[in-house]
Design a protein around this motif. Structure first.
Motif, PDB file in Angstrom:
ATOM      1  N   LEU A   1      41.553  73.710  34.102  1.00 22.99           N
ATOM      2  CA  LEU A   1      42.832  74.116  34.697  1.00 22.99           C
ATOM      3  C   LEU A   1      42.646  75.369  35.537  1.00 22.99           C
ATOM      4  N   ALA A   2      41.892  76.324  35.013  1.00 24.96           N
ATOM      5  CA  ALA A   2      41.649  77.564  35.764  1.00 24.96           C
ATOM      6  C   ALA A   2      40.899  77.280  37.051  1.00 24.96           C
ATOM      7  N   VAL A   3      39.917  76.347  36.988  1.00 20.93           N
ATOM      8  CA  VAL A   3      39.143  76.008  38.186  1.00 20.93           C
ATOM      9  C   VAL A   3      40.041  75.456  39.269  1.00 20.93           C
ATOM     10  N   GLY A   4      41.022  74.613  38.889  1.00 22.09           N
ATOM     11  CA  GLY A   4      41.879  73.993  39.880  1.00 22.09           C
ATOM     12  C   GLY A   4      42.701  74.982  40.683  1.00 22.09           C
ATOM     13  N   PHE A   5      43.018  76.154  40.107  1.00 15.83           N
ATOM     14  CA  PHE A   5      43.856  77.121  40.799  1.00 15.83           C
ATOM     15  C   PHE A   5      43.080  78.355  41.254  1.00 15.83           C
ATOM     16  N   ARG A   6      41.790  78.392  40.940  1.00 18.88           N
ATOM     17  CA  ARG A   6      40.989  79.555  41.287  1.00 18.88           C
ATOM     18  C   ARG A   6      40.529  79.447  42.742  1.00 18.88           C
ATOM     19  N   PRO A   7      40.546  80.534  43.499  1.00 17.03           N
ATOM     20  CA  PRO A   7      40.023  80.479  44.866  1.00 17.03           C
ATOM     21  C   PRO A   7      38.553  80.073  44.865  1.00 17.03           C
ATOM     22  N   THR A   8      38.155  79.358  45.914  1.00 12.80           N
ATOM     23  CA  THR A   8      36.774  78.905  46.011  1.00 12.80           C
ATOM     24  C   THR A   8      35.830  80.097  46.128  1.00 12.80           C
ATOM     25  N   ARG A   9      34.762  80.048  45.325  1.00 10.24           N
ATOM     26  CA  ARG A   9      33.750  81.100  45.359  1.00 10.24           C
ATOM     27  C   ARG A   9      32.390  80.435  45.558  1.00 10.24           C
ATOM     28  N   ALA A  10      32.162  79.956  46.764  1.00 10.37           N
ATOM     29  CA  ALA A  10      30.936  79.210  47.049  1.00 10.37           C
ATOM     30  C   ALA A  10      29.739  80.144  47.129  1.00 10.37           C
ATOM     31  N   ARG A  11      28.613  79.618  46.684  1.00 12.43           N
ATOM     32  CA  ARG A  11      27.338  80.318  46.832  1.00 12.43           C
ATOM     33  C   ARG A  11      26.234  79.283  46.886  1.00 12.43           C
TER      34      ARG A  11
ATOM     35  N   ARG B   1      25.313  74.346  48.732  1.00  9.27           N
ATOM     36  CA  ARG B   1      26.298  75.415  48.921  1.00  9.27           C
ATOM     37  C   ARG B   1      27.617  74.931  48.336  1.00  9.27           C
ATOM     38  N   ALA B   2      28.051  75.524  47.217  1.00  6.75           N
ATOM     39  CA  ALA B   2      29.282  75.071  46.567  1.00  6.75           C
ATOM     40  C   ALA B   2      29.753  76.134  45.578  1.00  6.75           C
ATOM     41  N   ASP B   3      31.004  75.986  45.148  1.00  2.80           N
ATOM     42  CA  ASP B   3      31.527  76.787  44.045  1.00  2.80           C
ATOM     43  C   ASP B   3      30.918  76.211  42.761  1.00  2.80           C
ATOM     44  N   PRO B   4      30.122  76.974  41.998  1.00  6.09           N
ATOM     45  CA  PRO B   4      29.449  76.419  40.817  1.00  6.09           C
ATOM     46  C   PRO B   4      30.411  75.811  39.804  1.00  6.09           C
ATOM     47  N   ASP B   5      31.568  76.432  39.598  1.00  8.44           N
ATOM     48  CA  ASP B   5      32.513  75.908  38.612  1.00  8.44           C
ATOM     49  C   ASP B   5      33.126  74.589  39.065  1.00  8.44           C
ATOM     50  N   LYS B   6      33.458  74.507  40.343  1.00  5.18           N
ATOM     51  CA  LYS B   6      34.046  73.259  40.849  1.00  5.18           C
ATOM     52  C   LYS B   6      33.000  72.143  40.853  1.00  5.18           C
ATOM     53  N   LEU B   7      31.765  72.470  41.211  1.00  2.12           N
ATOM     54  CA  LEU B   7      30.693  71.472  41.154  1.00  2.12           C
ATOM     55  C   LEU B   7      30.497  70.986  39.720  1.00  2.12           C
ATOM     56  N   LEU B   8      30.525  71.906  38.750  1.00  3.14           N
ATOM     57  CA  LEU B   8      30.394  71.520  37.348  1.00  3.14           C
ATOM     58  C   LEU B   8      31.534  70.596  36.936  1.00  3.14           C
ATOM     59  N   GLN B   9      32.754  70.894  37.376  1.00  3.67           N
ATOM     60  CA  GLN B   9      33.892  70.057  37.019  1.00  3.67           C
ATOM     61  C   GLN B   9      33.714  68.638  37.549  1.00  3.67           C
ATOM     62  N   VAL B  10      33.221  68.492  38.781  1.00  2.00           N
ATOM     63  CA  VAL B  10      32.971  67.165  39.350  1.00  2.00           C
ATOM     64  C   VAL B  10      31.933  66.420  38.511  1.00  2.00           C
ATOM     65  N   LEU B  11      30.828  67.085  38.189  1.00  2.00           N
ATOM     66  CA  LEU B  11      29.772  66.444  37.403  1.00  2.00           C
ATOM     67  C   LEU B  11      30.279  66.026  36.026  1.00  2.00           C
ATOM     68  N   LEU B  12      31.012  66.908  35.359  1.00  2.00           N
ATOM     69  CA  LEU B  12      31.517  66.589  34.023  1.00  2.00           C
ATOM     70  C   LEU B  12      32.436  65.370  34.060  1.00  2.00           C
TER      71      LEU B  12
END
Length: 328
Positions: free
Chosen positions: A174-184, A219-230
């Motif tokens: 839930l936090a990931v969905g509303f968190r600003p993108t922090r790509a690295r 190049r991606a937001d690690p948390d959002k990438l993790l959410q997709v994989l999960l």
């Protein structure tokens, strides 16, 4: 027209020009139209842009010639409020009357309505996804109220801890969905290792293993990438046969990297429909929100990639792309 000239004198039957003191209305973001006796006396700059009529040409014309909608003309006659869908935009229209004078205010609320829809989707995710682990925890706690052998009570404790971990993941999602993108820039193996660690209990319960493909820098937001994989790996565990390895393949596609999660479940006839909100496959069992793949596609589109599903030989492949920065 100079800064002190209010325009030509009105002719017979025409509405008087607005005084210079009314020009503050041009700074308003809402479209404002003023009338007297059914004729337009003033439109501000936003209204001129909305209806494509220069301010000086709108003055003195019948309302319908300016707004070109009988709905708005009627609204001005009666007063009140309504919403209109016009060319993909949502407009909130408010009208009021005072004798022969009327005012119409039109505000573009498209973004506001979009945010409301996103909030409703988030609420749907919460109400559905939290229901299962909460019910499981209730069952565990009720069972632990009774005396039982130690090994059996420990088994219930382990189940409770697993459901607690799942709840923690849902809160993080839930936090990931509303968190600003922090790509690295990060190696895919970093995200793969996090996913495997979080899914270790489910992998053990299904007697399954994970096989990962070649590593790439992305190049991606690690948390959002993790959410997709999960989401994709959990789907593969849920709908694939027990004891089968889950393959996570990687390919370089020009400047993009493609990641594909494969399972050997039954062929999916209409995979594209599964990416819609609140959509579940015909073989889905138990409770679920039907939001997993919708969330996946939303995240992937957010970084400019694509998400899709296809049949590859004996496996279903759920794929997505993300920006690459060269192979390792």
């Amino acid at each position: 027209m100079t800064g002190t000239d209010s325009g030509p004198a009105p002719g017979p039957g025409s509405a008087p020009a607005a005084p210079p003191s009314d020009r503050w209305m041009d700074a308003l973001p809402q479209a404002v139209l003023l009338t007297r006796a059914g004729l337009v006396t003033r439109v501000n700059a936003a209204a001129s842009r909305l209806w494509g009529v220069p301010q000086e040409r709108a003055q003195g014309r019948p309302v319908l010639e300016v707004v070109r909608r009988h709905t708005l003309e009627t609204l001005l006659e009666r007063g009140g409020e309504l919403e209109l869908e016009v060319s993909g935009r949502t407009l909130r229209c408010q009208a009021s009357r005072d004798g022969e004078c009327g005012a119409l205010i039109v505000e573009d609320v498209t973004d506001h309505r979009r945010r409301e829809a996103e909030l409703r989707e988030a609420t749907a995710v919460l109400s559905h996804e939290f229901r299962t682990p909460v019910a499981a925890l209730r069952g565990v706690l009720e069972a632990l109220e009774y005396d039982m052998p130690r090994d059996l009570s420990q088994n219930f404790v382990r189940q409770g801890l697993q459901e607690t971990e799942r709840l923690a993941r849902l809160v993080e999602d839930l936090a990931v969905g509303f968190r600003p993108t922090r790509a690295r820039t990060l190696p895919l193996t970093e995200a793969f290792a996090r996913a495997e660690r979080l899914l270790s209990a489910e992998l053990g319960a299904r007697r399954a293993s994970l096989r990962f493909g070649q590593d790439f820098l992305v190049r991606a937001d690690p948390d959002k990438l993790l959410q997709v994989l999960l989401n994709l790996i959990e789907n593969a565990l849920k709908y694939g046969p027990p004891g089968q390895p889950i393959e996570v393949l990687t390919f370089e596609r020009g400047t993009w990297v493609e990641v594909s999660v494969l399972d050997r479940g039954e062929p999916i006839l209409d995979a594209e429909s599964l990416f819609g909100a609140h959509t579940r496959g015909p073989s889905a069992t138990g409770q679920g929100s039907g939001m997993g793949l919708y969330i996946v596609r939303s995240i992937v589109h957010g970084w400019g990639g694509q998400a899709w599903a296809e049949r590859r030989a004996e496996a279903n492949a759920f794929c997505f792309t993300l920006p690459g920065v060269g192979g390792l």
